[in-house]
Design a protein around this motif. Sequence first.
Motif, PDB file in Angstrom:
ATOM      1  N   ALA A  61     -13.653 -43.598  63.392  1.00 46.00           N
ATOM      2  CA  ALA A  61     -12.593 -44.235  62.637  1.00 46.00           C
ATOM      3  C   ALA A  61     -12.429 -43.505  61.304  1.00 46.00           C
ATOM      4  CB  ALA A  61     -12.936 -45.697  62.399  1.00 46.00           C
ATOM      5  N   ASP A  62     -11.217 -43.504  60.783  1.00 44.69           N
ATOM      6  CA  ASP A  62     -10.968 -42.809  59.516  1.00 44.69           C
ATOM      7  C   ASP A  62     -11.850 -43.358  58.390  1.00 44.69           C
ATOM      8  OD1 ASP A  62      -7.373 -42.386  60.022  1.00 44.69           O
ATOM      9  OD2 ASP A  62      -9.083 -41.187  60.688  1.00 44.69           O
ATOM     10  N   SER A  63     -12.156 -44.639  58.470  1.00 41.71           N
ATOM     11  CA  SER A  63     -12.918 -45.282  57.389  1.00 41.71           C
ATOM     12  C   SER A  63     -14.364 -44.785  57.301  1.00 41.71           C
ATOM     13  CB  SER A  63     -12.906 -46.805  57.570  1.00 41.71           C
ATOM     14  OG  SER A  63     -13.441 -47.152  58.837  1.00 41.71           O
ATOM     15  N   VAL A  64     -14.863 -44.150  58.364  1.00 44.01           N
ATOM     16  CA  VAL A  64     -16.260 -43.701  58.351  1.00 44.01           C
ATOM     17  C   VAL A  64     -16.391 -42.197  58.563  1.00 44.01           C
ATOM     18  CG1 VAL A  64     -16.950 -45.948  59.248  1.00 44.01           C
ATOM     19  CG2 VAL A  64     -16.716 -44.020  60.832  1.00 44.01           C
ATOM     20  N   LYS A  65     -15.290 -41.528  58.806  1.00 45.27           N
ATOM     21  CA  LYS A  65     -15.328 -40.093  59.092  1.00 45.27           C
ATOM     22  C   LYS A  65     -15.946 -39.339  57.924  1.00 45.27           C
ATOM     23  CE  LYS A  65     -11.891 -39.045  61.599  1.00 45.27           C
ATOM     24  NZ  LYS A  65     -10.519 -38.751  62.067  1.00 45.27           N
ATOM     25  N   GLY A  66     -16.879 -38.467  58.231  1.00 45.49           N
ATOM     26  CA  GLY A  66     -17.574 -37.697  57.209  1.00 45.49           C
ATOM     27  C   GLY A  66     -18.805 -38.385  56.646  1.00 45.49           C
ATOM     28  N   ARG A  67     -18.969 -39.663  56.968  1.00 44.57           N
ATOM     29  CA  ARG A  67     -20.141 -40.422  56.472  1.00 44.57           C
ATOM     30  C   ARG A  67     -21.066 -40.864  57.600  1.00 44.57           C
ATOM     31  NH1 ARG A  67     -19.573 -45.178  54.164  1.00 44.57           N
ATOM     32  NH2 ARG A  67     -17.635 -45.741  55.261  1.00 44.57           N
ATOM     33  N   PHE A  68     -20.495 -41.151  58.769  1.00 46.75           N
ATOM     34  CA  PHE A  68     -21.274 -41.625  59.911  1.00 46.75           C
ATOM     35  C   PHE A  68     -21.353 -40.522  60.963  1.00 46.75           C
ATOM     36  CE2 PHE A  68     -20.349 -46.487  59.544  1.00 46.75           C
ATOM     37  CZ  PHE A  68     -20.778 -46.463  58.221  1.00 46.75           C
ATOM     38  N   THR A  69     -22.483 -40.489  61.668  1.00 44.48           N
ATOM     39  CA  THR A  69     -22.667 -39.527  62.747  1.00 44.48           C
ATOM     40  C   THR A  69     -23.242 -40.243  63.957  1.00 44.48           C
ATOM     41  OG1 THR A  69     -23.134 -37.764  61.145  1.00 44.48           O
ATOM     42  CG2 THR A  69     -23.741 -37.361  63.442  1.00 44.48           C
ATOM     43  N   ILE A  70     -22.561 -40.109  65.082  1.00 42.17           N
ATOM     44  CA  ILE A  70     -23.035 -40.711  66.325  1.00 42.17           C
ATOM     45  C   ILE A  70     -23.718 -39.629  67.156  1.00 42.17           C
ATOM     46  CG2 ILE A  70     -20.876 -40.328  67.593  1.00 42.17           C
ATOM     47  CD1 ILE A  70     -21.303 -43.096  68.901  1.00 42.17           C
ATOM     48  N   SER A  71     -24.784 -40.019  67.829  1.00 44.02           N
ATOM     49  CA  SER A  71     -25.496 -39.077  68.694  1.00 44.02           C
ATOM     50  C   SER A  71     -26.171 -39.866  69.807  1.00 44.02           C
ATOM     51  CB  SER A  71     -26.527 -38.272  67.896  1.00 44.02           C
ATOM     52  OG  SER A  71     -27.514 -39.129  67.344  1.00 44.02           O
ATOM     53  N   ARG A  72     -26.660 -39.157  70.777  1.00 41.71           N
ATOM     54  CA  ARG A  72     -27.345 -39.833  71.883  1.00 41.71           C
ATOM     55  C   ARG A  72     -28.477 -38.972  72.411  1.00 41.71           C
ATOM     56  NH1 ARG A  72     -23.005 -41.448  75.896  1.00 41.71           N
ATOM     57  NH2 ARG A  72     -24.779 -42.149  77.159  1.00 41.71           N
ATOM     58  N   ASP A  73     -29.468 -39.661  72.954  1.00 43.68           N
ATOM     59  CA  ASP A  73     -30.580 -38.999  73.642  1.00 43.68           C
ATOM     60  C   ASP A  73     -30.685 -39.682  74.994  1.00 43.68           C
ATOM     61  OD1 ASP A  73     -32.966 -38.037  74.612  1.00 43.68           O
ATOM     62  OD2 ASP A  73     -33.999 -38.155  72.703  1.00 43.68           O
ATOM     63  N   ASN A  74     -30.068 -39.096  75.981  1.00 40.05           N
ATOM     64  CA  ASN A  74     -30.043 -39.732  77.311  1.00 40.05           C
ATOM     65  C   ASN A  74     -31.433 -39.825  77.928  1.00 40.05           C
ATOM     66  OD1 ASN A  74     -27.310 -40.276  77.263  1.00 40.05           O
ATOM     67  ND2 ASN A  74     -26.739 -38.428  78.377  1.00 40.05           N
ATOM     68  N   ALA A  75     -32.315 -38.919  77.548  1.00 43.71           N
ATOM     69  CA  ALA A  75     -33.689 -38.993  78.056  1.00 43.71           C
ATOM     70  C   ALA A  75     -34.397 -40.249  77.548  1.00 43.71           C
ATOM     71  CB  ALA A  75     -34.458 -37.752  77.646  1.00 43.71           C
ATOM     72  N   LYS A  76     -33.995 -40.693  76.353  1.00 48.69           N
ATOM     73  CA  LYS A  76     -34.579 -41.906  75.766  1.00 48.69           C
ATOM     74  C   LYS A  76     -33.683 -43.121  75.981  1.00 48.69           C
ATOM     75  CE  LYS A  76     -37.270 -39.577  72.174  1.00 48.69           C
ATOM     76  NZ  LYS A  76     -37.547 -39.468  70.717  1.00 48.69           N
ATOM     77  N   ASN A  77     -32.563 -42.905  76.687  1.00 44.69           N
ATOM     78  CA  ASN A  77     -31.645 -44.018  76.971  1.00 44.69           C
ATOM     79  C   ASN A  77     -31.185 -44.714  75.692  1.00 44.69           C
ATOM     80  OD1 ASN A  77     -30.848 -44.255  79.619  1.00 44.69           O
ATOM     81  ND2 ASN A  77     -31.926 -46.168  79.983  1.00 44.69           N
ATOM     82  N   THR A  78     -30.905 -43.914  74.656  1.00 42.35           N
ATOM     83  CA  THR A  78     -30.585 -44.465  73.346  1.00 42.35           C
ATOM     84  C   THR A  78     -29.440 -43.702  72.692  1.00 42.35           C
ATOM     85  OG1 THR A  78     -32.894 -45.142  73.044  1.00 42.35           O
ATOM     86  CG2 THR A  78     -31.519 -45.088  71.079  1.00 42.35           C
ATOM     87  N   VAL A  79     -28.583 -44.460  72.033  1.00 45.08           N
ATOM     88  CA  VAL A  79     -27.511 -43.897  71.217  1.00 45.08           C
ATOM     89  C   VAL A  79     -27.770 -44.302  69.768  1.00 45.08           C
ATOM     90  CG1 VAL A  79     -25.038 -43.981  70.718  1.00 45.08           C
ATOM     91  CG2 VAL A  79     -25.842 -43.883  73.089  1.00 45.08           C
ATOM     92  N   TYR A  80     -27.478 -43.391  68.870  1.00 48.76           N
ATOM     93  CA  TYR A  80     -27.748 -43.619  67.447  1.00 48.76           C
ATOM     94  C   TYR A  80     -26.465 -43.570  66.630  1.00 48.76           C
ATOM     95  CZ  TYR A  80     -32.335 -42.227  69.172  1.00 48.76           C
ATOM     96  OH  TYR A  80     -33.501 -42.128  69.898  1.00 48.76           O
ATOM     97  N   LEU A  81     -26.486 -44.278  65.527  1.00 46.09           N
ATOM     98  CA  LEU A  81     -25.405 -44.178  64.546  1.00 46.09           C
ATOM     99  C   LEU A  81     -26.054 -43.980  63.183  1.00 46.09           C
ATOM    100  CD1 LEU A  81     -22.299 -44.315  64.162  1.00 46.09           C
ATOM    101  CD2 LEU A  81     -22.636 -46.703  63.457  1.00 46.09           C
TER     102      LEU A  81
END
Length: 123
Positions: A61-81
Motif C-alpha cells: 500500500a502507498d501508506s507503507v511503501k518504503g517502510r515495510f518489507t514483506i518476505s517469506r520462508d516457505n521452508a519454515k512455513n512463515t511469512v514476515y512483515l
Amino acid sequence: QLQLVESGGGLLQPGGSVTLSCAASGSTLDSYAIGWFRQAPGKGREGVSCISSSGGSTNYADSVKGRFTISRDNAKNTVYLQMDSLKPEDTAVYYCAARLSCIDYDPADFGSWGQGTQVTVSS
C-alpha cells in the motif's frame, strides 16, 4: 486446512521497528500468496502488503511503501512483515490471510484469517 497465526506485535515508539510473523499450519504455505492487512479502531480492514507464493512478487500500500518489507520462508512455513520507521498511524491489529495470488486487497477474496496481533505506536 490452512491455519495462520500472527505474532510479534507490541507497543513501539515512533520511528521504531518490529517484525511480524505469520506462521502456517495444517497445510504448506508455498501454494498460497499471503497478504497482510490491518484494522485500526473504527476503521475498515486495509490491505498493507502481499507476497506471491514463490516470493518473487510483492506489493505494498502507498501508506507503507518504503517502510515495510514483506518476505517469506516457505521452508519454515512463515511469512514476515518487517515494519520500520513506525508512525502512530500504523497502530492497528495486523492480520495475515491467504489466497492464490495477489491480484488485489479485497478481504472477501482472502481466507484462513489469523486472529491478529496488536501493534501500537506511541510515545
